[in-house]
Design a protein around this motif. Structure first.
Motif, PDB file in Angstrom:
ATOM      1  N   SER A  90       0.821  -1.212   0.000  1.00  0.00           N
ATOM      2  CA  SER A  90       0.000   0.000   0.000  1.00  0.00           C
ATOM      3  C   SER A  90       0.858   1.267   0.000  1.00  0.00           C
ATOM      4  O   SER A  90       0.356   2.347   0.226  1.00  0.00           O
ATOM      5  CB  SER A  90      -0.920  -0.007   1.229  1.00  0.00           C
ATOM      6  OG  SER A  90      -0.130  -0.077   2.385  1.00  0.00           O
ATOM      7  N   PHE A  91       2.128   1.085  -0.282  1.00  0.00           N
ATOM      8  CA  PHE A  91       3.006   2.254  -0.215  1.00  0.00           C
ATOM      9  C   PHE A  91       2.631   3.306  -1.257  1.00  0.00           C
ATOM     10  O   PHE A  91       2.632   4.498  -0.978  1.00  0.00           O
ATOM     11  CB  PHE A  91       4.465   1.821  -0.397  1.00  0.00           C
ATOM     12  CG  PHE A  91       5.457   2.912  -0.172  1.00  0.00           C
ATOM     13  CD1 PHE A  91       5.633   3.447   1.093  1.00  0.00           C
ATOM     14  CD2 PHE A  91       6.213   3.421  -1.212  1.00  0.00           C
ATOM     15  CE1 PHE A  91       6.544   4.466   1.314  1.00  0.00           C
ATOM     16  CE2 PHE A  91       7.120   4.440  -1.005  1.00  0.00           C
ATOM     17  CZ  PHE A  91       7.297   4.963   0.266  1.00  0.00           C
ATOM     18  N   ASP A  92       2.299   2.855  -2.426  1.00  0.00           N
ATOM     19  CA  ASP A  92       1.961   3.800  -3.488  1.00  0.00           C
ATOM     20  C   ASP A  92       0.654   4.523  -3.196  1.00  0.00           C
ATOM     21  O   ASP A  92       0.446   5.648  -3.635  1.00  0.00           O
ATOM     22  CB  ASP A  92       1.862   3.071  -4.828  1.00  0.00           C
ATOM     23  CG  ASP A  92       3.243   2.693  -5.336  1.00  0.00           C
ATOM     24  OD1 ASP A  92       4.200   3.396  -4.948  1.00  0.00           O
ATOM     25  OD2 ASP A  92       3.372   1.712  -6.085  1.00  0.00           O
ATOM     26  N   VAL A  93      -0.231   3.886  -2.460  1.00  0.00           N
ATOM     27  CA  VAL A  93      -1.536   4.482  -2.183  1.00  0.00           C
ATOM     28  C   VAL A  93      -1.469   5.456  -1.018  1.00  0.00           C
ATOM     29  O   VAL A  93      -1.762   6.644  -1.150  1.00  0.00           O
ATOM     30  CB  VAL A  93      -2.568   3.371  -1.865  1.00  0.00           C
ATOM     31  CG1 VAL A  93      -3.953   3.975  -1.737  1.00  0.00           C
ATOM     32  CG2 VAL A  93      -2.509   2.281  -2.913  1.00  0.00           C
ATOM     33  N   ARG A  97       1.302   5.612   1.378  1.00  0.00           N
ATOM     34  CA  ARG A  97       2.633   5.763   1.981  1.00  0.00           C
ATOM     35  C   ARG A  97       2.755   5.052   3.319  1.00  0.00           C
ATOM     36  O   ARG A  97       3.237   5.617   4.303  1.00  0.00           O
ATOM     37  CB  ARG A  97       2.984   7.249   2.156  1.00  0.00           C
ATOM     38  CG  ARG A  97       3.092   8.006   0.852  1.00  0.00           C
ATOM     39  CD  ARG A  97       4.179   7.438  -0.004  1.00  0.00           C
ATOM     40  NE  ARG A  97       4.344   8.154  -1.263  1.00  0.00           N
ATOM     41  CZ  ARG A  97       4.760   7.580  -2.391  1.00  0.00           C
ATOM     42  NH1 ARG A  97       5.041   6.302  -2.419  1.00  0.00           N
ATOM     43  NH2 ARG A  97       4.914   8.290  -3.474  1.00  0.00           N
ATOM     44  N   ASP A 121      13.305  -5.416  -8.587  1.00  0.00           N
ATOM     45  CA  ASP A 121      13.077  -4.917  -7.220  1.00  0.00           C
ATOM     46  C   ASP A 121      14.265  -5.149  -6.292  1.00  0.00           C
ATOM     47  O   ASP A 121      14.337  -4.567  -5.220  1.00  0.00           O
ATOM     48  CB  ASP A 121      11.800  -5.530  -6.623  1.00  0.00           C
ATOM     49  CG  ASP A 121      11.891  -7.037  -6.518  1.00  0.00           C
ATOM     50  OD1 ASP A 121      12.774  -7.615  -7.181  1.00  0.00           O
ATOM     51  OD2 ASP A 121      11.081  -7.639  -5.784  1.00  0.00           O
TER      52      ASP A 121
END
Lengths: 589, 536
Positions: A339-342, A344, B298
């Motif tokens: 969920s980092f892209d969503v 942070r 990655d």
């Protein structure tokens, strides 16, 4: 892969020695390919191997002893060394000795510090020595194969960290006290030269010795060792000095987790006070003492941006809306970035022990915590005046500590004085002590010590803060690295001493600077000869060392730290701390 | 001096006679301090024997004891034995007592005993025979920890004539239900190979390892199999055709993809070694290349620098034949590498910078806008500064020369003389690359005015080089060079440069004969070849 691993103190003493290919312990190990006269003696049913460097002292010990060389790497244990040889200081050189000599007398290519990777006896024995310095100790690995140096360097650094996780504190004393535990750890970390596991988590199930805890408060301030830490870009370990396996006196472990946001900042000011370069290298470091490894979520600034597109040019245009833009970052392997892209958030199951969750780099414009202006101007014949102005550009609620200002002065400076000004006599207790300038001389016979009145001259506006000054704080130290390092690097230091004698080292260790304050230091220099030309070219630059707790220059924040709950009553302690440190904070003259 | 170690605190143990306290510290001094050694030797020699026999006695008393607390006293004694051993004192006399005492369920004691046995077995094969029995028994223990440890110790004995006892525990170890035991057994095969290669091949261990590598569920077991097979086949490759073939199969597409697909299961160190293997793999076509790169992309974000560098190596090797992709790879690598430079200790940055250095040398253009990253920092050790200076020299071009040279000039006044010299040389090198020569010559001439001996010396050499390449600047240079007092020029190379310039441009320098005269006065003391050569 790795042939040997050892830890040396700065004096060259072997603290830990492990031959990874053979399970030997010994204090003297040497390489058979190196030309040695091997002399063997039979005594009381025991083999006594005595080794001498070729062409050394002709000890008549009987026939030369040819020993079996096993594989690529062959070593021989010197079980017993005749007292006569020790008396003469002719102890065979083991790889530890060879390493130490190399490091100590490193002068190749005019370099003064041995690089972390070097070849032993210039290709004679084909042994590569790879080392890191941690807490004033050398962690060394030797290898004969062409292995990736960065792999070994990372591994050594990690071994040091694993040992620290276990012992709580990593230093010579704790290593010596816990050597059985350290060997036990090493056995599991490296088997026959191949790294197995370095996860404190997994090691816990293999390692059974309990650490003998060294009391942190009792420790000396690591005189010589601390120099290494200052010199190297050491990432400060968290302030926690608790072993991951130790239990509290109450028998129960305290459930807690530490998250430290540590930023090292580098700024260069031009002589006109303009920022030439600025960069932040940051780490989010975590140390978990949570049982059962619950999942945690770490939320960062929502508007955090990563990467500046393809352009990696330095530009100082502040980005719109004050969002934090990182140039680049990397993550620990346990971090899940789903969920980092969503939003942070980083999700991870923290392994035991200390580790870096995330490293990041930022060149975006930021407000440097200190504005530094330095000026040197001639003040008559054989005299010059140095004015260093430091202004703290942060909130008054924040206090910076352990501030050190360093400035090299011209070689022919004979005297340095800072003097009191009438105004300060009226400020009670503010400026009184520190009338000593310490000189250490080149050789001990000649002592240049000279006492001068020293003080800081403060600007009127800063008077309010002067009460924060403590006795002894205002000392101007003519501090030489030689004095600190004399133990081991005696030889090297004599060389570099000549360079360092010219460093005006203003030690404001106990001085704290509160946000918003401005301090000015005026110092007079007296020269033994006339300066030629541009004096500003011969002095400086000014370097500032500091630590500012609870402050971070990048504005990167941990919005929240969420721990998956095992039960409604489960509420572990969470510590989120920010620290900013100087890496290279330079003002040019 | 550091405080005396372990031994000191031992003295508080009630089970020991107080007499120890007196000479134990002296042993610790032996450990810590070289100088007093001489004076301590006699007492140390005297006490050594009695101490060991005393230890033996105490161990023997405890050997059969099942009393509560016996294990704790044993632990203390074992620790002492091992501490002597590590200092180099021969405690092999207590061998049989140690073995007797190790009949225990206490794993800490067992571990210490294994350490001890491993250390002395090779020098005392007869004693090692004593241990075989209990080690073999431990190899069949119910606890996988003990099975693993015993197996590891058994393989570490390194006594050639005991090899026969290794084979069966090893083969059952390879099939053990516990991954820990399998992991140890795999490396045990390598140890066996180094003691006796023929036994290893006769028992067909390499084949079992190969099988294990492709089927085992535990990643570390797989990784260890790979390491062992690599080492064995590399060493055997010259000897037999078959070994050579086996080595090739490790690089087959099947094996490589098998490892690639599981790459995230391995720990970071195994990942590095596997990536190293992959970098030797020759891809069949460009799809193959892109598949691998996508799988590994990655890994570039890994916090461990070694993993990132190993991945980079794979990328660079794979794209070697594809020029445009290769350039893109360079672009992609830049950011992670620069982050690594700042994130570790200076030793780690050194390793990363050395790689960057190589890349910069190959493609200086790509880094020309990142020059600020290579500015020296105050705290950098000299080995890092040197690398950075070389990189700055390499990436200088029309767009950044002014900034770079300005920065380098700042270092010329550096307190660190070697770095100051190095930066002056760097300025000269940039000048020879023909960018912005005008400004650089001005700067160099300013150096001469600093009147620091080493600065003058380095600069003179550079000015000479520049004049040879750009004679048109002679007018400006000669005016300044003519003012130099020859007394300040001591280094042979600089002297030679000065003399050359004096000779070459004497018609523009009215003072030239006088300067030369000064030099001739000291002729007799001169012995450096560079200077003498100008005599002819």
């Amino acid at each position: 892969m790795i042939s040997q691993f050892f830890v040396l103190s700065q004096r060259g003493d072997n603290i830990v020695f492990r031959d990874c290919k053979f399970s030997f312990f010994c204090s003297f190990i040497f390489d058979s390919r190196f030309t040695y006269n091997i002399l063997a003696k039979q005594k009381q049913g025991l083999d006594l191997y005595i080794a001498l460097p070729f062409g050394g002292y002709g000890v008549d010990c009987g026939a030369e002893f040819a020993f079996q060389s096993y594989s690529i790497l062959s070593t021989v244990v010197v079980l017993y060394i005749s007292t006569e040889l020790i008396d003469r200081g002719e102890v065979p050189k083991g790889s530890a000795e060879i390493f130490f000599r190399k490091v100590k007398f490193w002068k190749e290519d005019e370099e003064e510090e041995a690089p972390p990777v070097f070849v032993g006896l210039s290709n004679v024995d084909g042994v590569n020595y790879i080392h890191v310095k941690v807490a004033g100790l050398f962690f060394v690995a030797t290898t004969r194969v062409n292995v990736s140096p960065s792999l070994v360097l990372e591994l050594l650094q990690r071994i040091a960290r694993v040992i620290k996780d276990y012992l709580g504190i990593l230093n010579e004393d704790s290593l010596r006290k816990n050597f059985v535990l350290v060997y036990e750890l090493l056995d599991e970390v490296i088997d026959f030269g191949y790294p197995q596991t370095t996860s404190t988590e997994i090691l816990k199930s293999y390692v059974f010795n309990e650490p003998i805890v060294v009391d942190a408060a009792r420790l000396p301030t690591l005189g010589p060792a601390s120099m290494f830490m200052q010199g190297a870009k050491r990432m400060p370990g968290t302030a926690v000095t608790k072993s991951v396996v130790a239990t509290e006196p109450g028998g129960r472990k305290r459930e807690e987790i530490f998250v430290d946001i540590i930023e090292k900042i580098s700024v260069t000011f031009s002589s006109s006070g303009y920022i030439l370069t600025s960069e932040i290298d940051g780490t989010i470091q975590m140390k978990s003492y949570l049982t059962g490894n619950p999942e945690i979520r770490l939320a960062l600034n929502e508007d955090l941006g990563i990467g500046k597109g393809s352009a990696s040019l330095y530009d100082y245009r502040s980005s719109a809306g004050g969002a934090v833009i990182l140039d680049d970052c990397n993550f620990h392997e346990s971090v899940r970035l789903d969920s980092f892209d969503v939003d942070r958030t980083l999700a991870l199951i923290p392994p035991d022990g200390e580790f870096a969750v995330m490293n990041y780099r930022m060149t975006q414009e930021f407000t440097p915590p200190f504005r530094v202006n330095a000026l040197i101007e001639e003040a008559g014949q054989l005299k010059a005046e140095v004015i260093i102005k430091v202004r703290a550009d942060f909130a008054t609620s924040v206090t910076a500590n352990t501030i050190t200002v360093q400035m090299p002065v011209p070689t022919y400076t004979s005297r340095i004085e800072s003097y009191k000004n009438d105004f300060h006599r009226r400020v009670k207790g503010a400026v009184s002590v520190g009338d000593i300038v310490k000189f250490s001389s080149l050789d001990a016979t000649e002592d240049l010590s000279c006492t001068v009145g020293v003080s800081f001259e403060l600007e009127a506006g800063a008077v309010g803060q002067t009460t924060d000054f403590k006795e002894g704080a205002k000392r101007l130290e003519w501090c030489l690295k030689k004095a600190c390092l004399s133990h081991i690097f005696h030889q090297i230091m004599i060389v570099s001493f000549k360079l360092l004698i010219n460093t005006l080292h203003l030690n404001l260790k106990t001085l704290q600077i509160v946000g918003g304050a401005e301090h000015t230091l005026r110092t007079k220099l007296t020269f033994s000869q006339e300066s030629h030309g541009n004096i500003a070219r011969e002095a400086g630059p000014v370097n500032l060392n500091f630590t500012i707790p609870m402050y971070n220059a990048s504005k990167l924040q941990v919005r929240y730290l969420q721990i998956a709950k095992k039960s409604p009553s489960y509420n572990p302690y969470r510590w989120v701390r920010y620290v900013t440190q100087s890496n290279s904070y330079v003002a040019r003259l | 001096m550091a405080p005396p170690p372990i031994v000191q605190q031992k003295s508080s143990s009630p089970s020991q006679p107080s007499g120890y306290v007196f000479f134990l510290p002296s042993l610790s001094v032996l450990l810590l301090n070289r100088k007093p050694l001489r004076f301590l030797i006699p007492s140390y020699c005297l006490s050594r024997k009695s101490e060991v026999s005393d230890l033996k006695l105490q161990l023997r008393q405890l050997a059969g004891s099942r009393a509560p607390g016996a294990d704790d006293s044993k632990r203390d004694l074992f620790k002492r034995v091992i501490s002597y051993m590590t200092v180099g004192i021969d405690v092999s006399a207590a061998f049989s007592e140690m073995v007797m005492c190790s009949a225990t369920s206490d794993i800490v004691l067992k571990k210490m005993c294994y350490l001890y046995v491993g250390n002395y077995a090779r020098c005392h094969p007869d004693l090692a025979l004593l241990t075989i029995n209990f080690l073999q028994k431990d190899c069949r223990d119910v606890d996988p920890m003990i099975r693993g440890l015993a197996l590891r110790s058994l393989c570490s004995l390194r006594v050639p004539n005991l090899v026969e006892y290794l084979v069966s525990p090893l083969s059952s170890g390879l099939e053990d239900g516990s991954p820990y035991v399998r992991m140890v057994a795999v490396l045990g095969v390598l140890k066996l190979y180094h003691i006796s290669a023929t036994t290893c091949f006769d028992s067909d261990f390499p084949a079992s390892l190969k099988n294990l590598m492709l089927t085992d569920s535990d990643a570390q077991v797989v990784a260890n199999c790979l390491f062992v097979l690599q080492e064995i086949w590399n060493l055997e490759a010259n000897k037999s055709e078959e070994a050579n073939r086996e080595r090739e199969t490790l690089l087959s597409k099947q094996t490589i993809y098998y490892l690639l697909n599981r790459i995230k299961e391995f720990n970071e160190w195994a990942q590095c070694l596997i990536l190293e293997l992959i970098s030797k793999y020759i891809p069949s076509d460009s799809n193959d290349i892109f598949d691998i790169m996508n799988l590994l992309e990655d890994r570039l974000q890994h916090a461990n620098g070694a993993v990132v560098l190993a991945t980079i190596k794979v990328f660079l090797h794979l794209t070697m034949s594809m020029t445009d992709v290769h350039q893109q790879v360079y672009e992609r690598l830049k950011a992670p590498l620069l982050t690594l430079v700042g994130s570790g200790s200076s030793e780690q940055s050194y390793a990363v910078l050395s790689h960057l250095h190589l890349l910069v040398m190959r493609a200086p253009m790509l880094f020309s806008s990142d020059y600020k990253h290579f500015y020296c920092q105050f705290s950098d050790p000299s080995y890092i500064k040197k690398l950075k200076l070389e990189m700055l020299t390499a990436i200088a071009n029309e767009s950044n020369t002014y900034e770079i040279v300005t920065e380098l000039c700042e270092y010329a006044g550096n307190v660190d003389v070697p770095i100051a010299r190095e930066s002056i040389r760097a300025v000269g090198k940039i000048a020879l690359q023909q960018y912005d020569v005008n400004a650089i010559v001005d700067r160099l001439l300013q150096f001469l005015e600093m009147e620091k001996d080493y600065v003058t010396a380095e600069t003179l050499v550079l000015v000479k080089d520049l004049l040879r390449k750009y004679p048109q600047w002679s007018h400006d240079c000669i005016a300044v060079v003519g003012n130099i007092s020859s007394k300040n020029v001591q280094e042979p190379k600089a002297k030679a440069a000065l003399i050359w310039m004096l000779g070459e441009y004497s018609k523009d320098m009215p003072d030239a004969p006088y300067i030369l005269e000064n030099l001739i006065e000291n002729w007799d003391d001169e012995n450096a070849a560079e200077v003498l050569v100008f005599n002819y």
